[in-house]
Enzyme design. Structure first.
Site, PDB file in Angstrom:
ATOM      1  N   TYR A 436      27.876  19.758   5.633  1.00 54.87           N
ATOM      2  CA  TYR A 436      26.729  19.830   6.531  1.00 54.87           C
ATOM      3  C   TYR A 436      26.308  18.422   6.939  1.00 54.87           C
ATOM      4  O   TYR A 436      26.343  17.491   6.135  1.00 54.87           O
ATOM      5  CB  TYR A 436      25.561  20.570   5.863  1.00 54.87           C
ATOM      6  CG  TYR A 436      25.715  22.089   5.837  1.00 54.87           C
ATOM      7  CD1 TYR A 436      26.813  22.715   6.430  1.00 54.87           C
ATOM      8  CD2 TYR A 436      24.769  22.885   5.221  1.00 54.87           C
ATOM      9  CE1 TYR A 436      26.947  24.096   6.401  1.00 54.87           C
ATOM     10  CE2 TYR A 436      24.898  24.269   5.187  1.00 54.87           C
ATOM     11  CZ  TYR A 436      25.994  24.867   5.779  1.00 54.87           C
ATOM     12  OH  TYR A 436      26.124  26.240   5.752  1.00 54.87           O
ATOM     13  N   CYS A 437      25.893  18.305   8.225  1.00 52.50           N
ATOM     14  CA  CYS A 437      25.664  16.975   8.790  1.00 52.50           C
ATOM     15  C   CYS A 437      24.275  16.445   8.472  1.00 52.50           C
ATOM     16  O   CYS A 437      23.464  16.234   9.374  1.00 52.50           O
ATOM     17  CB  CYS A 437      25.881  17.027  10.296  1.00 52.50           C
ATOM     18  SG  CYS A 437      27.536  17.591  10.687  1.00 52.50           S
ATOM     19  N   MET A 438      23.982  16.290   7.203  1.00 50.77           N
ATOM     20  CA  MET A 438      22.699  15.734   6.793  1.00 50.77           C
ATOM     21  C   MET A 438      22.942  14.640   5.766  1.00 50.77           C
ATOM     22  O   MET A 438      23.874  14.738   4.968  1.00 50.77           O
ATOM     23  CB  MET A 438      21.841  16.816   6.116  1.00 50.77           C
ATOM     24  CG  MET A 438      21.498  17.985   7.009  1.00 50.77           C
ATOM     25  SD  MET A 438      20.603  19.238   6.077  1.00 50.77           S
ATOM     26  CE  MET A 438      21.823  19.709   4.877  1.00 50.77           C
ATOM     27  N   HIS A 478      26.720  25.512  11.089  1.00 47.22           N
ATOM     28  CA  HIS A 478      27.881  24.926  11.773  1.00 47.22           C
ATOM     29  C   HIS A 478      28.992  25.966  11.995  1.00 47.22           C
ATOM     30  O   HIS A 478      30.118  25.627  12.325  1.00 47.22           O
ATOM     31  CB  HIS A 478      28.499  23.743  11.009  1.00 47.22           C
ATOM     32  CG  HIS A 478      27.557  22.673  10.528  1.00 47.22           C
ATOM     33  ND1 HIS A 478      26.280  22.912  10.095  1.00 47.22           N
ATOM     34  CD2 HIS A 478      27.733  21.335  10.389  1.00 47.22           C
ATOM     35  CE1 HIS A 478      25.705  21.789   9.708  1.00 47.22           C
ATOM     36  NE2 HIS A 478      26.564  20.802   9.893  1.00 47.22           N
TER      37      HIS A 478
END
Ligand SMILES: *Cc1c(COP(=O)(O)O)cnc(C)c1O
Length: 504
Positions: A436-438, A478
């Protein structure tokens, strides 16, 4: 010690430990490639070791994708049998209901049912699957927090007992019992018990202080011949045995009161929250928290990502807060914990005697602790990179919701399975990161050490994840697919098949 002197005895015991094949090969083999800076060694079942050492493992991940949940249901039967033995020792009429929200796989429903357990369902889908699986109505209880009309109607249709949380729910249920033959079985869910001079707060259930009022306000529904109060239910937050003793003794008074009012309650259901332990070693657990405290006080290098507090904060040389993690090491767990509850005191006798004398069936609804030893989560290494501060990031094909509960972190060392036997690379230290893009997307907050490095294609195994860690918070952000669930059907040589939950 039968004629053997003490030092000989200790030596013999020590040799037993050294020659125990499980302990020995786990120590020298599986755990060697990855450990926390202060290690937290997982308890590992023999089947897990066989699978992790098998040729088949990498093929399974290649076929089904990363991460892959690997499950084995038979430890559930063993865990259940231990609970049943404790209750039998107290001559109790006793029935376990497996809380299946802890893992969605149907293999566990099958195993629980075949072993005589009932199932606690928390949604319409869970109920429908269990009914389709042939579980008998007497062996299902619905404890869903939100019960829409379709769920209530399905419970009535299938004769499933409903744990009633509030007056609106009861009214809606009563309104469904319109035709002459329809019948509902309910348990009243209670909360707000007194313990050690405090009330145990809960948002669930009917507060015991409002019990009389609830019963009299809802007399119409409760006295209807179409509805029977078959039991009383509670489920407490946390894992305290003594809180259960307080709650049970207060519920017994309410059972007596219901009987005075002409109802015929048959069971007392004490919910779940039965504790389990994930770690081998108490001293590792204590050492970890001591080191963590030292890191927060800046007296040593961090052992968590950016010195994450796991619920604690350091302010001017003092630590505030409380641990926001499951007690991954604890004593007095599972069947032993049940024994502590049943031998607790009320009315000058044991809890078990007080229940038995009332001709009540005791029920409980463990989720996590029944799944102890039942699962592994496996993910593939995709990249390694070094941050300028020297720490490494190891990227896995997996996201954080695929091994996660409400706990800040899963405080159990992962196991690194090398993809090929080769010359060891230099040691590295760092963190497992996910898809996940965090910035916060770490798979574990603990800093790990890899003494022989890590290669692309290596596999990382998270041990003992069947209870909650696989499914409770899994998400499809996503648009990543959900992890597949592969069930071990034979250990040597390993054979496996996808759980039916993935085939629908
Ligand atoms: C979640 C839940 C359980 C299971 O709890 P565990 O901690 O997994 O044992 C049992 N009963 C109810 C009502 C629950 O909400």
């Amino acid at each position: 010690m039968g004629g053997v002197d003490r030092s000989t005895f200790i030596k013999l015991e020590a040799e037993k430990l050294i020659t125990n094949p499980n302990t020995a090969s786990i120590d020298t083999g599986l755990r060697r490639n990855c450990r926390g800076l202060t290690p937290l060694d997982a308890r590992i079942e023999p089947w897990m070791q066989s699978v992790l050492e098998s040729e088949e493992l990498s093929g399974w991940v290649a076929e089904h994708g990363s991460p892959l949940n690997i499950l084995h249901a038979s430890p559930l039967a063993k865990n259940l049998a231990a609970f049943n033995r404790v209750a039998a020792d107290h001559q109790l009429d006793f029935q376990v209901f497996f809380a299946r929200k802890a893992n969605k796989c149907l293999s566990f429903v099958d195993e629980a049912t075949a072993s005589g357990a009932g199932i606690d369902v928390a949604s319409l889908a869970e109920l429908q699957q269990v009914v389709a699986n042939g579980v008998r109505r007497s062996h299902i209880i619905c404890t869903a927090a939100i019960k829409e009309e379709a769920l209530l109607a399905a419970c009535v249709q299938h004769g499933v007992t409903i744990a009633i949380d509030n007056g609106d729910e009861l009214e809606q249920l009563a309104s469904l019992l319109t035709n002459d033959s329809s019948q509902a079985s309910i348990a009243l869910r209670l909360s707000g018990f007194e313990h050690d001079g405090n009330r145990l707060h809960s948002r669930f259930g009917i507060d015991i202080g409002q019990f009389e009022d609830f019963v009299s306000r809802n007399r119409g529904a409760l006295d209807s011949p179409a509805l029977s109060i078959d039991g009383i239910h509670f489920h407490l937050d946390g894992y305290s045995a003594s809180q259960r003793v307080s709650a049970i003794s207060q519920c017994l008074g309410l059972i007596d009161r219901l009987r005075e009012l002409g109802h015929v309650p048959k069971f007392l259901d004490i919910g779940g929250g039965v504790p389990m332990s994930y770690l081998e070693d108490k001293s590792q657990w204590e050492t970890f928290w001591e080191a963590h405290r030292e890191s927060l006080l800046q007296r040593r290098d961090p052992i968590t990502y950016r010195n994450h507090g796991l619920g604690f904060t350091a302010i001017e040389e003092k630590i505030y807060g409380s641990r926001n993690c499951y007690p991954y090491y604890q004593e007095g767990v599972q069947a032993q914990w049940l024994e502590m509850v049943l031998s607790g005191r009320c009315e000058n006798k044991t809890i078990a005697t007080a229940i038995r004398e009332r001709n009540l069936q005791l029920r409980c609804e463990p989720g996590r602790s029944l799944l102890d030893g039942c699962g592994l989560t496996i993910a593939r290494v995709v990249f390694r990179k070094q941050h300028p501060n020297g720490d490494w990031f190891i990227g896995l094909a997996m996201n954080r919701t695929q091994c996660r509960t409400s706990s800040d972190d899963f405080l159990v060392d992962p196991i690194l399975i090398r993809s090929q036997v080769q010359n060891p690379a230099p040691a590295i230290e760092g963190y497992l990161v996910g898809a996940y893009c965090m910035e916060s997307e770490l798979l574990t907050l603990r800093k790990l050490r890899f003494p022989d490095g890590v290669e692309i294609g290596d596999l990382v195994a998270f041990p003992n994840t069947a209870g909650y860690l696989m499914h409770f918070l899994e998400s499809r952000s996503h648009q990543f697919p959900l992890a597949k669930n592969l069930v071990i059907t034979q250990i040597e040589p390993p054979q496996a098949t996808l759980d039916r939950i993935d085939q629908s």
